[in-house]
Design an enzyme around this catalytic site. Sequence first.
Site, mmCIF file in Angstrom:
data_model
loop_
_atom_site.group_PDB
_atom_site.id
_atom_site.type_symbol
_atom_site.label_atom_id
_atom_site.label_comp_id
_atom_site.label_asym_id
_atom_site.label_seq_id
_atom_site.Cartn_x
_atom_site.Cartn_y
_atom_site.Cartn_z
ATOM 1 N N ARG A 187 32.516 84.521 81.799
ATOM 2 C CA ARG A 187 33.039 84.414 80.445
ATOM 3 C C ARG A 187 34.108 83.320 80.417
ATOM 4 O O ARG A 187 35.140 83.432 81.077
ATOM 5 C CB ARG A 187 33.632 85.753 79.965
ATOM 6 C CG ARG A 187 32.588 86.819 79.691
ATOM 7 C CD ARG A 187 31.752 86.464 78.474
ATOM 8 N NE ARG A 187 30.684 87.434 78.208
ATOM 9 C CZ ARG A 187 29.421 87.268 78.576
ATOM 10 N NH1 ARG A 187 29.077 86.174 79.235
ATOM 11 N NH2 ARG A 187 28.513 88.182 78.280
ATOM 12 N N ARG A 222 43.141 67.888 60.653
ATOM 13 C CA ARG A 222 42.783 68.658 61.848
ATOM 14 C C ARG A 222 41.583 67.988 62.499
ATOM 15 O O ARG A 222 40.460 68.082 62.012
ATOM 16 C CB ARG A 222 42.468 70.112 61.467
ATOM 17 C CG ARG A 222 43.662 70.900 60.949
ATOM 18 C CD ARG A 222 44.785 70.959 61.955
ATOM 19 N NE ARG A 222 45.861 71.859 61.557
ATOM 20 C CZ ARG A 222 46.963 72.035 62.265
ATOM 21 N NH1 ARG A 222 47.152 71.354 63.393
ATOM 22 N NH2 ARG A 222 47.902 72.865 61.848
ATOM 23 N N ALA A 243 52.772 77.076 60.016
ATOM 24 C CA ALA A 243 52.400 77.812 61.225
ATOM 25 C C ALA A 243 52.771 76.997 62.452
ATOM 26 O O ALA A 243 52.983 75.785 62.375
ATOM 27 C CB ALA A 243 50.898 78.115 61.221
ATOM 28 N N GLU A 282 59.411 77.447 61.988
ATOM 29 C CA GLU A 282 58.291 76.688 61.438
ATOM 30 C C GLU A 282 58.463 76.452 59.937
ATOM 31 O O GLU A 282 58.145 75.367 59.434
ATOM 32 C CB GLU A 282 56.973 77.423 61.709
ATOM 33 C CG GLU A 282 56.584 77.481 63.173
ATOM 34 C CD GLU A 282 56.413 76.108 63.808
ATOM 35 O OE1 GLU A 282 56.032 75.159 63.090
ATOM 36 O OE2 GLU A 282 56.668 75.982 65.019
ATOM 37 N N GLU A 304 58.576 72.570 58.814
ATOM 38 C CA GLU A 304 57.459 72.028 58.052
ATOM 39 C C GLU A 304 57.737 71.906 56.557
ATOM 40 O O GLU A 304 57.122 71.078 55.884
ATOM 41 C CB GLU A 304 56.204 72.874 58.289
ATOM 42 C CG GLU A 304 55.730 72.827 59.740
ATOM 43 C CD GLU A 304 54.362 73.434 59.955
ATOM 44 O OE1 GLU A 304 53.847 74.107 59.030
ATOM 45 O OE2 GLU A 304 53.795 73.234 61.046
ATOM 46 N N PRO A 357 38.235 85.859 68.849
ATOM 47 C CA PRO A 357 38.276 86.672 70.069
ATOM 48 C C PRO A 357 37.068 86.518 70.982
ATOM 49 O O PRO A 357 37.125 86.946 72.133
ATOM 50 C CB PRO A 357 38.386 88.101 69.525
ATOM 51 C CG PRO A 357 37.833 88.033 68.137
ATOM 52 C CD PRO A 357 38.200 86.686 67.626
ATOM 53 N N GLY A 358 35.993 85.887 70.502
ATOM 54 C CA GLY A 358 34.855 85.657 71.370
ATOM 55 C C GLY A 358 35.047 84.486 72.318
ATOM 56 O O GLY A 358 34.307 84.364 73.301
ATOM 57 N N GLU A 391 51.645 65.566 61.571
ATOM 58 C CA GLU A 391 52.593 66.119 60.608
ATOM 59 C C GLU A 391 53.273 65.037 59.776
ATOM 60 O O GLU A 391 53.766 65.318 58.679
ATOM 61 C CB GLU A 391 53.634 66.969 61.334
ATOM 62 C CG GLU A 391 53.049 68.243 61.940
ATOM 63 C CD GLU A 391 54.102 69.101 62.601
ATOM 64 O OE1 GLU A 391 55.263 68.638 62.735
ATOM 65 O OE2 GLU A 391 53.785 70.239 62.983
#
Length: 208
Positions: free
Chosen positions: A41, A68, A80, A97, A101, A119-120, A148
């Site tokens: 995994r 992004r 965030a 933050e 920001e 979570p995978g 930013e």
Amino acid sequence: MTIKDIPEEWEIRGTETPFVGNKTSVRTDDVVMPDGTVVHRDYQVHPGSVAVLALDEADRVLVLRQYRHPVRHKLWEIPAGLLDVPGENPLHAAQRELYEEAHVKAEDWRVLTDVYTTPGGCDEAVRIFLARGLSEAEGDRFEVEDEEADMELARVPVAELVRGVLAGELHNNCLVVGVLSLVAARDGDGLDALRPAQAPWPARPFEA
């Protein structure tokens, strides 16, 4: 049956870290399945993050648009950032933050929700705060750089964000989860019934 996530850890026969980056790494574990077979995994190891749904008196949410690169999009997001220090108090990180920001501070802080983003394939845990009682922060603005430096700020009505989420126009995980959780909390026991800002967070334990 109680619908509640529970901690559990299956046996690991071996582990390697084939890649170590600046903030995250990739780990490969040999995990024993319930039938006894062992499988590989691969997953990203992440320090954890905080996000802030900052709500003003006009029922608008403070959002920012940022490039992004992995998804080749400019996304509207809520403030965030990473938990840069192991064991860092997530409230303090969220306050930092919001200041860095948006140059904003807040008087009232609550925990809106806690999530595992993917979570995978990644162990990232995010605590999303609700911040109210907004005002401009004192002092000079924080010096931003890289993506930013191209960031745009706006305050958008909650209803408009909900519409954008359901129309498939807004995609950032924390914004989507935060806005819909806000609406759900209002329709439930109300915002003042949310968990306190220093509520325990087993995914990333911290000192209050």
